[in-house]
Motif scaffolding. Sequence first.
Motif, PDB file in Angstrom:
ATOM      1  N   LEU A  51       0.819  -1.209   0.000  1.00  0.00           N
ATOM      2  CA  LEU A  51       0.000   0.000   0.000  1.00  0.00           C
ATOM      3  C   LEU A  51       0.851   1.255   0.000  1.00  0.00           C
ATOM      4  CD1 LEU A  51      -2.842  -0.981   2.527  1.00  0.00           C
ATOM      5  CD2 LEU A  51      -2.803  -1.214   0.036  1.00  0.00           C
ATOM      6  N   SER A  52       2.086   1.152   0.512  1.00  0.00           N
ATOM      7  CA  SER A  52       2.985   2.314   0.537  1.00  0.00           C
ATOM      8  C   SER A  52       3.401   2.748  -0.854  1.00  0.00           C
ATOM      9  CB  SER A  52       4.222   1.996   1.369  1.00  0.00           C
ATOM     10  OG  SER A  52       4.925   0.890   0.818  1.00  0.00           O
ATOM     11  N   THR A  57      -3.350   9.771  -3.709  1.00  0.00           N
ATOM     12  CA  THR A  57      -4.663  10.120  -4.247  1.00  0.00           C
ATOM     13  C   THR A  57      -5.258   9.006  -5.096  1.00  0.00           C
ATOM     14  OG1 THR A  57      -3.626  11.221  -6.141  1.00  0.00           O
ATOM     15  CG2 THR A  57      -4.128  12.582  -4.207  1.00  0.00           C
ATOM     16  N   ALA A  58      -4.735   7.777  -4.954  1.00  0.00           N
ATOM     17  CA  ALA A  58      -5.239   6.664  -5.760  1.00  0.00           C
ATOM     18  C   ALA A  58      -6.724   6.447  -5.503  1.00  0.00           C
ATOM     19  CB  ALA A  58      -4.458   5.397  -5.444  1.00  0.00           C
ATOM     20  N   PRO A  59      -7.563   6.456  -6.540  1.00  0.00           N
ATOM     21  CA  PRO A  59      -9.009   6.294  -6.347  1.00  0.00           C
ATOM     22  C   PRO A  59      -9.386   4.831  -6.166  1.00  0.00           C
ATOM     23  CG  PRO A  59      -8.536   6.532  -8.670  1.00  0.00           C
ATOM     24  CD  PRO A  59      -7.214   6.674  -7.960  1.00  0.00           C
ATOM     25  N   ASP A  60     -10.607   4.596  -5.665  1.00  0.00           N
ATOM     26  CA  ASP A  60     -11.101   3.226  -5.520  1.00  0.00           C
ATOM     27  C   ASP A  60     -11.431   2.611  -6.870  1.00  0.00           C
ATOM     28  OD1 ASP A  60     -10.874   3.296  -2.757  1.00  0.00           O
ATOM     29  OD2 ASP A  60     -12.890   4.133  -2.504  1.00  0.00           O
ATOM     30  N   SER A  61     -11.764   3.471  -7.840  1.00  0.00           N
ATOM     31  CA  SER A  61     -12.040   2.976  -9.193  1.00  0.00           C
ATOM     32  C   SER A  61     -11.698   4.068 -10.194  1.00  0.00           C
ATOM     33  CB  SER A  61     -13.506   2.562  -9.351  1.00  0.00           C
ATOM     34  OG  SER A  61     -14.358   3.686  -9.221  1.00  0.00           O
ATOM     35  N   GLY A  67      -8.303   9.463 -24.838  1.00  0.00           N
ATOM     36  CA  GLY A  67      -7.289  10.481 -24.625  1.00  0.00           C
ATOM     37  C   GLY A  67      -6.348  10.142 -23.484  1.00  0.00           C
ATOM     38  N   ASP A  68      -6.703   9.110 -22.668  1.00  0.00           N
ATOM     39  CA  ASP A  68      -5.811   8.664 -21.604  1.00  0.00           C
ATOM     40  C   ASP A  68      -4.554   8.031 -22.202  1.00  0.00           C
ATOM     41  OD1 ASP A  68      -7.073   9.424 -19.287  1.00  0.00           O
ATOM     42  OD2 ASP A  68      -8.208   7.563 -19.055  1.00  0.00           O
ATOM     43  N   THR A  69      -3.517   7.942 -21.414  1.00  0.00           N
ATOM     44  CA  THR A  69      -2.314   7.202 -21.783  1.00  0.00           C
ATOM     45  C   THR A  69      -1.975   6.243 -20.648  1.00  0.00           C
ATOM     46  OG1 THR A  69      -0.812   8.822 -20.787  1.00  0.00           O
ATOM     47  CG2 THR A  69      -1.418   9.163 -23.099  1.00  0.00           C
ATOM     48  N   LEU A  70      -1.242   5.179 -20.984  1.00  0.00           N
ATOM     49  CA  LEU A  70      -0.843   4.227 -19.953  1.00  0.00           C
ATOM     50  C   LEU A  70       0.025   4.900 -18.899  1.00  0.00           C
ATOM     51  CD1 LEU A  70      -0.056   1.059 -22.096  1.00  0.00           C
ATOM     52  CD2 LEU A  70      -2.173   1.673 -20.933  1.00  0.00           C
ATOM     53  N   TRP A  71       0.847   5.850 -19.329  1.00  0.00           N
ATOM     54  CA  TRP A  71       1.699   6.583 -18.394  1.00  0.00           C
ATOM     55  C   TRP A  71       0.834   7.334 -17.389  1.00  0.00           C
ATOM     56  CZ3 TRP A  71       6.763   6.960 -17.165  1.00  0.00           C
ATOM     57  CH2 TRP A  71       7.158   8.064 -16.412  1.00  0.00           C
ATOM     58  N   ALA A  72      -0.211   7.984 -17.885  1.00  0.00           N
ATOM     59  CA  ALA A  72      -1.079   8.761 -16.996  1.00  0.00           C
ATOM     60  C   ALA A  72      -1.835   7.850 -16.035  1.00  0.00           C
ATOM     61  CB  ALA A  72      -2.050   9.594 -17.816  1.00  0.00           C
ATOM     62  N   PHE A  77      -2.523   5.508 -10.047  1.00  0.00           N
ATOM     63  CA  PHE A  77      -2.507   4.513  -8.984  1.00  0.00           C
ATOM     64  C   PHE A  77      -1.170   4.382  -8.262  1.00  0.00           C
ATOM     65  CE2 PHE A  77      -6.050   3.082 -11.656  1.00  0.00           C
ATOM     66  CZ  PHE A  77      -7.029   2.902 -10.690  1.00  0.00           C
ATOM     67  N   LEU A  78      -0.064   4.634  -8.959  1.00  0.00           N
ATOM     68  CA  LEU A  78       1.252   4.412  -8.364  1.00  0.00           C
ATOM     69  C   LEU A  78       2.027   5.708  -8.215  1.00  0.00           C
ATOM     70  CD1 LEU A  78       2.294   1.253 -10.415  1.00  0.00           C
ATOM     71  CD2 LEU A  78       1.427   1.303  -8.080  1.00  0.00           C
ATOM     72  N   LYS A  79       2.951   5.733  -7.265  1.00  0.00           N
ATOM     73  CA  LYS A  79       3.804   6.905  -7.081  1.00  0.00           C
ATOM     74  C   LYS A  79       4.803   7.041  -8.224  1.00  0.00           C
ATOM     75  CE  LYS A  79       3.733   6.793  -1.990  1.00  0.00           C
ATOM     76  NZ  LYS A  79       4.559   6.596  -0.776  1.00  0.00           N
ATOM     77  N   THR A  80       5.172   5.935  -8.816  1.00  0.00           N
ATOM     78  CA  THR A  80       6.204   5.924  -9.857  1.00  0.00           C
ATOM     79  C   THR A  80       5.618   5.389 -11.151  1.00  0.00           C
ATOM     80  OG1 THR A  80       6.872   3.765  -8.989  1.00  0.00           O
ATOM     81  CG2 THR A  80       8.135   5.679  -8.274  1.00  0.00           C
ATOM     82  N   PRO A  81       5.211   6.255 -12.081  1.00  0.00           N
ATOM     83  CA  PRO A  81       4.530   5.805 -13.295  1.00  0.00           C
ATOM     84  C   PRO A  81       5.354   4.877 -14.169  1.00  0.00           C
ATOM     85  CG  PRO A  81       4.241   8.168 -12.972  1.00  0.00           C
ATOM     86  CD  PRO A  81       5.264   7.731 -11.979  1.00  0.00           C
ATOM     87  N   TRP A  82       6.694   4.949 -14.087  1.00  0.00           N
ATOM     88  CA  TRP A  82       7.484   4.093 -14.969  1.00  0.00           C
ATOM     89  C   TRP A  82       7.426   2.633 -14.541  1.00  0.00           C
ATOM     90  CZ3 TRP A  82       9.922   7.233 -11.361  1.00  0.00           C
ATOM     91  CH2 TRP A  82      10.677   6.591 -10.387  1.00  0.00           C
TER      92      TRP A  82
END
Length: 402
Positions: A51-52, A57-61, A67-72, A77-82
């Motif tokens: 969980l750390s 600000t990770a949402p429940d859903s 227009g979204d990207t996988l990076w975004a 959900f994660l602190k580190t998008p890479w």
Amino acid sequence: MPSKFPLKSASLIALAGLAALATSTASAQNFPITNAQKATANQVAQAGVPLSELSPTAPDSYTVKRGDTLWAISGVFLKTPWRWPELWGMNLNDIRNPHLIYPGQVLYLDKTGGRARLTTRGPGSDNTVKVTPRVRSESLSANAIPTVNMSVIESFLSEPLIVDEATFAKAPRIVATQENRVLLSRGDRAYARARSADAPDAAPLALVNGKTGSYRVFRNAVPLRDPTTNDIIAYEAQYVGKVSVVGSETTSETTGADGKKTTEIIPASLDVVSAKEEMQVGDRLLPEPEREFTNFVPRAPQSAQSGQVVSVYGNAVRFAAQNQVVAINRGREHGLERGHVLAVLRESSVLTDTTDSGRPQVRLPGERNGLIMVFRTFDKISYAIVLDIQDGVQVGHRFVNP
């Protein structure tokens, strides 16, 4: 009559994917997935993510939007998008292909057991749905969301060209223009030759099986130097446009008034198809390469990486901001691959400590300044897009593993 089957959402997704592939297999792209990515994904899929590691600000859903990207989405959900393999692993049971996530899909965050996982099945779902047998085909490959904003780097996938000096010097060149025009633009006619005194055995420019051939036009092979050693590590050719060969390069035997035979050189005829800049006599031609796939999986390199920025792409551009492109002095020979994310460091600097009466010199450390992602690799050099940055990136700035 509708039938009731205990199908999981993953199965429904698979069925939809099969229906789509039935009509779009020919145009679908085969995206490579490395063994390391699979191993990481399998590990995370079994245990989840601490969980750390989640974004505060990770949402429940989250509903995937056009227009979204996988990076975004990784950053949601994660602190580190890479760390894309972790996000993929969290979805591994429901999303078999990490490259194929579509608008409208809903991702649910499960935090049970002190670990985080993502699923496409909502809380309280009994995984039983009613389905009616029917056939619906739709090309999903065109609707899948990209890794990053592809419009930013689309041109860079084809424009920059890294060559050695000998290859560029012996490449076919424009030798004349129609009506002696100095500059050429789209729709103009030009003439080119492959053979010369330096390359007498070069294959002539010619139609292939009666069909036109496409070439890219380049100018000024600029040397790229290592910022530390000052050695030339590659040559970057400036892209100016595209041409098509409409007439072959040949020779013709003629007999003069004195009865002597001479050989006349007939250059190949070219039509300018597109022009980023106006072309001119002396510009070089290189064959149109095969199209590379245009999707990437952001991830940290498996091996330790350290190097420097050798150039900022673009005329008279000194600093690279977000969504601009830089060249770095590491490539395939150093283990870099498309999708590798690197951390850019601020340049270390020396200043005087004015709070000390002795006025000593102190060196400020090179701290993290932002992230870049490699999207095109050559043997000793790569191009990377600036994903996020605090201060501008310039030649000489160092990069390391994120």
